[in-house]
Design a protein around this motif. Structure first.
Motif, PDB file in Angstrom:
ATOM      1  N   GLY A   1       0.809  -1.214   0.000  1.00  0.00           N
ATOM      2  CA  GLY A   1       0.000   0.000   0.000  1.00  0.00           C
ATOM      3  C   GLY A   1       0.837   1.256   0.000  1.00  0.00           C
ATOM      4  O   GLY A   1       2.033   1.230  -0.322  1.00  0.00           O
ATOM      5  N   GLU A   2       0.204   2.358   0.402  1.00  0.00           N
ATOM      6  CA  GLU A   2       0.844   3.670   0.336  1.00  0.00           C
ATOM      7  C   GLU A   2       0.412   4.521   1.517  1.00  0.00           C
ATOM      8  O   GLU A   2      -0.730   4.438   1.986  1.00  0.00           O
ATOM      9  CB  GLU A   2       0.466   4.368  -0.965  1.00  0.00           C
ATOM     10  N   ILE A   3       1.328   5.326   1.992  1.00  0.00           N
ATOM     11  CA  ILE A   3       1.024   6.307   3.027  1.00  0.00           C
ATOM     12  C   ILE A   3       0.368   7.523   2.366  1.00  0.00           C
ATOM     13  O   ILE A   3       0.814   7.996   1.317  1.00  0.00           O
ATOM     14  CB  ILE A   3       2.296   6.736   3.773  1.00  0.00           C
ATOM     15  N   VAL A   4      -0.715   8.023   2.990  1.00  0.00           N
ATOM     16  CA  VAL A   4      -1.424   9.189   2.471  1.00  0.00           C
ATOM     17  C   VAL A   4      -1.574  10.216   3.584  1.00  0.00           C
ATOM     18  O   VAL A   4      -1.424   9.896   4.775  1.00  0.00           O
ATOM     19  CB  VAL A   4      -2.806   8.807   1.911  1.00  0.00           C
ATOM     20  N   ALA A   5      -1.868  11.445   3.195  1.00  0.00           N
ATOM     21  CA  ALA A   5      -2.094  12.504   4.175  1.00  0.00           C
ATOM     22  C   ALA A   5      -3.390  12.246   4.929  1.00  0.00           C
ATOM     23  O   ALA A   5      -4.326  11.617   4.420  1.00  0.00           O
ATOM     24  CB  ALA A   5      -2.146  13.856   3.477  1.00  0.00           C
ATOM     25  N   GLY A   6      -3.445  12.711   6.154  1.00  0.00           N
ATOM     26  CA  GLY A   6      -4.641  12.544   6.975  1.00  0.00           C
ATOM     27  C   GLY A   6      -4.328  11.868   8.281  1.00  0.00           C
ATOM     28  O   GLY A   6      -3.207  11.383   8.493  1.00  0.00           O
ATOM     29  N   ARG A   7      -5.317  11.802   9.162  1.00  0.00           N
ATOM     30  CA  ARG A   7      -5.121  11.193  10.481  1.00  0.00           C
ATOM     31  C   ARG A   7      -6.185  10.145  10.796  1.00  0.00           C
ATOM     32  O   ARG A   7      -6.393   9.793  11.957  1.00  0.00           O
ATOM     33  CB  ARG A   7      -5.088  12.277  11.566  1.00  0.00           C
ATOM     34  N   THR A   8      -6.853   9.658   9.756  1.00  0.00           N
ATOM     35  CA  THR A   8      -7.840   8.596   9.950  1.00  0.00           C
ATOM     36  C   THR A   8      -7.138   7.245   9.988  1.00  0.00           C
ATOM     37  O   THR A   8      -5.968   7.118   9.612  1.00  0.00           O
ATOM     38  CB  THR A   8      -8.867   8.602   8.806  1.00  0.00           C
ATOM     39  N   ALA A   9      -7.875   6.225  10.443  1.00  0.00           N
ATOM     40  CA  ALA A   9      -7.325   4.876  10.460  1.00  0.00           C
ATOM     41  C   ALA A   9      -7.019   4.419   9.036  1.00  0.00           C
ATOM     42  O   ALA A   9      -7.670   4.870   8.079  1.00  0.00           O
ATOM     43  CB  ALA A   9      -8.312   3.916  11.112  1.00  0.00           C
ATOM     44  N   PRO A  10      -6.026   3.558   8.855  1.00  0.00           N
ATOM     45  CA  PRO A  10      -5.720   3.057   7.518  1.00  0.00           C
ATOM     46  C   PRO A  10      -6.939   2.414   6.865  1.00  0.00           C
ATOM     47  O   PRO A  10      -7.774   1.812   7.530  1.00  0.00           O
ATOM     48  CB  PRO A  10      -4.623   2.017   7.765  1.00  0.00           C
ATOM     49  N   THR A  11      -7.024   2.553   5.545  1.00  0.00           N
ATOM     50  CA  THR A  11      -8.099   1.951   4.765  1.00  0.00           C
ATOM     51  C   THR A  11      -7.586   0.694   4.088  1.00  0.00           C
ATOM     52  O   THR A  11      -6.540   0.723   3.428  1.00  0.00           O
ATOM     53  CB  THR A  11      -8.610   2.938   3.697  1.00  0.00           C
ATOM     54  N   PHE A  12      -8.313  -0.396   4.225  1.00  0.00           N
ATOM     55  CA  PHE A  12      -7.990  -1.647   3.536  1.00  0.00           C
ATOM     56  C   PHE A  12      -9.030  -1.870   2.453  1.00  0.00           C
ATOM     57  O   PHE A  12     -10.243  -1.828   2.720  1.00  0.00           O
ATOM     58  CB  PHE A  12      -7.982  -2.817   4.523  1.00  0.00           C
ATOM     59  N   LEU A  13      -8.577  -2.092   1.222  1.00  0.00           N
ATOM     60  CA  LEU A  13      -9.462  -2.272   0.081  1.00  0.00           C
ATOM     61  C   LEU A  13      -9.402  -3.701  -0.419  1.00  0.00           C
ATOM     62  O   LEU A  13      -8.320  -4.301  -0.477  1.00  0.00           O
ATOM     63  CB  LEU A  13      -9.061  -1.320  -1.055  1.00  0.00           C
ATOM     64  N   ASP A  14     -10.552  -4.254  -0.812  1.00  0.00           N
ATOM     65  CA  ASP A  14     -10.568  -5.588  -1.391  1.00  0.00           C
ATOM     66  C   ASP A  14     -10.284  -5.529  -2.890  1.00  0.00           C
ATOM     67  O   ASP A  14      -9.939  -4.462  -3.422  1.00  0.00           O
ATOM     68  CB  ASP A  14     -11.877  -6.312  -1.083  1.00  0.00           C
ATOM     69  N   ALA A  15     -10.438  -6.634  -3.593  1.00  0.00           N
ATOM     70  CA  ALA A  15     -10.093  -6.692  -5.020  1.00  0.00           C
ATOM     71  C   ALA A  15     -10.961  -5.784  -5.871  1.00  0.00           C
ATOM     72  O   ALA A  15     -10.569  -5.402  -6.976  1.00  0.00           O
ATOM     73  CB  ALA A  15     -10.201  -8.136  -5.512  1.00  0.00           C
ATOM     74  N   THR A  16     -12.145  -5.412  -5.376  1.00  0.00           N
ATOM     75  CA  THR A  16     -13.036  -4.512  -6.121  1.00  0.00           C
ATOM     76  C   THR A  16     -12.866  -3.059  -5.695  1.00  0.00           C
ATOM     77  O   THR A  16     -13.673  -2.210  -6.065  1.00  0.00           O
ATOM     78  CB  THR A  16     -14.500  -4.934  -5.923  1.00  0.00           C
ATOM     79  N   LYS A  17     -11.843  -2.783  -4.870  1.00  0.00           N
ATOM     80  CA  LYS A  17     -11.566  -1.445  -4.333  1.00  0.00           C
ATOM     81  C   LYS A  17     -12.627  -0.986  -3.336  1.00  0.00           C
ATOM     82  O   LYS A  17     -12.783   0.213  -3.079  1.00  0.00           O
ATOM     83  CB  LYS A  17     -11.422  -0.401  -5.447  1.00  0.00           C
ATOM     84  N   THR A  18     -13.352  -1.945  -2.752  1.00  0.00           N
ATOM     85  CA  THR A  18     -14.320  -1.652  -1.710  1.00  0.00           C
ATOM     86  C   THR A  18     -13.643  -1.735  -0.346  1.00  0.00           C
ATOM     87  O   THR A  18     -12.857  -2.644  -0.100  1.00  0.00           O
ATOM     88  CB  THR A  18     -15.493  -2.651  -1.755  1.00  0.00           C
ATOM     89  N   GLN A  19     -13.953  -0.792   0.518  1.00  0.00           N
ATOM     90  CA  GLN A  19     -13.316  -0.776   1.826  1.00  0.00           C
ATOM     91  C   GLN A  19     -13.749  -1.969   2.669  1.00  0.00           C
ATOM     92  O   GLN A  19     -14.931  -2.321   2.723  1.00  0.00           O
ATOM     93  CB  GLN A  19     -13.637   0.514   2.581  1.00  0.00           C
ATOM     94  N   ILE A  20     -12.771  -2.599   3.319  1.00  0.00           N
ATOM     95  CA  ILE A  20     -13.037  -3.702   4.241  1.00  0.00           C
ATOM     96  C   ILE A  20     -13.189  -3.116   5.641  1.00  0.00           C
ATOM     97  O   ILE A  20     -12.335  -2.346   6.109  1.00  0.00           O
ATOM     98  CB  ILE A  20     -11.887  -4.721   4.235  1.00  0.00           C
TER      99      ILE A  20
END
Length: 316
Positions: free
Chosen positions: A287-306
């Motif tokens: 994955g990649e580090i992004v700006a912000g202070r929210t919890a990390p986002t995990f995406l499935d194969a369809t780019k839907t958040q887990i």
């Protein structure tokens, strides 16, 4: 019936032989470490029977796990071990044979990882067996948690979820019975015996902006790293490396994909590095580090958040 060792006897017979020169034969009140121009790194982990290992696990494996989880912390900081201190609280039913096997396993790993015993303490306890190890290392460059920057890639070493799934199988014989013997053995071994990633120390010193070992679960530990760095992250879950054995278990019980990502006891290295960096052997980009202070986002194969029920293991 053979009398149990006295405290002086068990130190002299079992632990003094595996002590390094800094331990002064375990005959003094403290260790004496030589001066060094490199910073000293210290870490401590406590293991309790029934919490971190099963009481009937082989004593040599218990000893090795206790040392290795500490060496894993040193590795994540870019430190090479120089020795460790052992505090051992023994319940009323300990035996000479058990303690001899424990010391033998500890000595084998102390030699294999060039991390000699340099001191410690033993005591009796009315509670469960408790082992605390403080490991010391040296690092010309300390790799913190608080260094990840937006645009950095997120990497992880080895495979994730094996140990957590190994614990699941110990508690769920029905699921274990549905897996091939080889898969069961692999997952159980990863739970009982971590592999500290000291082979990554040089690479972490050279390129990591932030790092920590994965002890409480990939998702939760990445959240800790991000909080320390004041950033967030996006992870592509299909990129998270899973062993064939873990894939076998998840195929039979898909809900345990979450267990693999949140369950802990991996003792792999989670780290970040600048854009365009190639991972060292044994690590992959997830994955990649992004700006912000929210919890990390995990995406499935369809780019839907887990959405996880929980991010990681917690004692409390």
């Amino acid at each position: 019936m053979t009398a149990r060792y006295s405290e002086d006897e068990l130190i002299a017979r079992l632990f003094a032989p595996i002590a390094g020169p800094a331990g002064l034969g375990l005959a003094d009140d403290a260790a004496l470490l030589p001066a060094s121009a490199e910073p000293t790194v210290a870490t401590v982990d406590m293991l309790v029977a029934g919490v971190h290992f099963f009481p009937d696990d082989p004593p040599a494996l218990i000893a090795k796990k206790a040392l290795r989880v500490n060496l894993s912390d040193l590795a994540a900081k870019g430190a090479e071990p120089i020795g460790f201190l052992l505090a051992l609280a023994l319940p009323h039913d300990w035996t000479n044979a058990w303690l001899t096997a424990f010391a033998q396993g500890l000595g084998e790993d102390a030699k294999a990882y060039a991390a000699p015993l340099i001191g410690g303490d033993t005591t009796a306890t009315p509670g469960p067996l408790t082992i605390s190890i403080t490991a010391l290392g040296r690092a010309p460059r300390f790799v913190p948690r608080a260094g990840a920057r937006p645009g950095d890639a997120v990497f992880v070493s080895g495979t994730i979820g094996d140990a957590a799934l190994g614990l699941v199988l110990r508690r769920d014989p029905a699921l274990a019975a549905r897996l091939p013997a080889e898969a069961r053995a692999h997952l159980d071994d990863r739970y009982r015996l971590p592999r500290p990633r000291l082979d990554l120390v040089a690479a972490l010193r050279a390129q990591a902006t932030a790092a920590m070992d994965v002890s409480d679960g990939l998702a939760g530990d990445l959240a800790k790293l991000c909080r320390a760095s004041g950033v967030s992250a996006v992870v592509e879950a299909p990129l998270v490396p899973l062993s064939p054995a873990a894939q076998e278990a998840i195929a039979r019980a898909p809900a345990h994909f979450e267990t693999a990502l949140t369950g802990g006891d991996d003792y792999e290295i989670l780290f970040t590095a600048g854009p365009g960096r190639d991972p060292p052997p044994g690590a992959v980009r997830i994955g990649e580090i992004v700006a912000g202070r929210t919890a990390p986002t995990f995406l499935d194969a369809t780019k839907t958040q887990i959405v996880f029920g929980k991010m990681s293991f917690s004692h409390f």
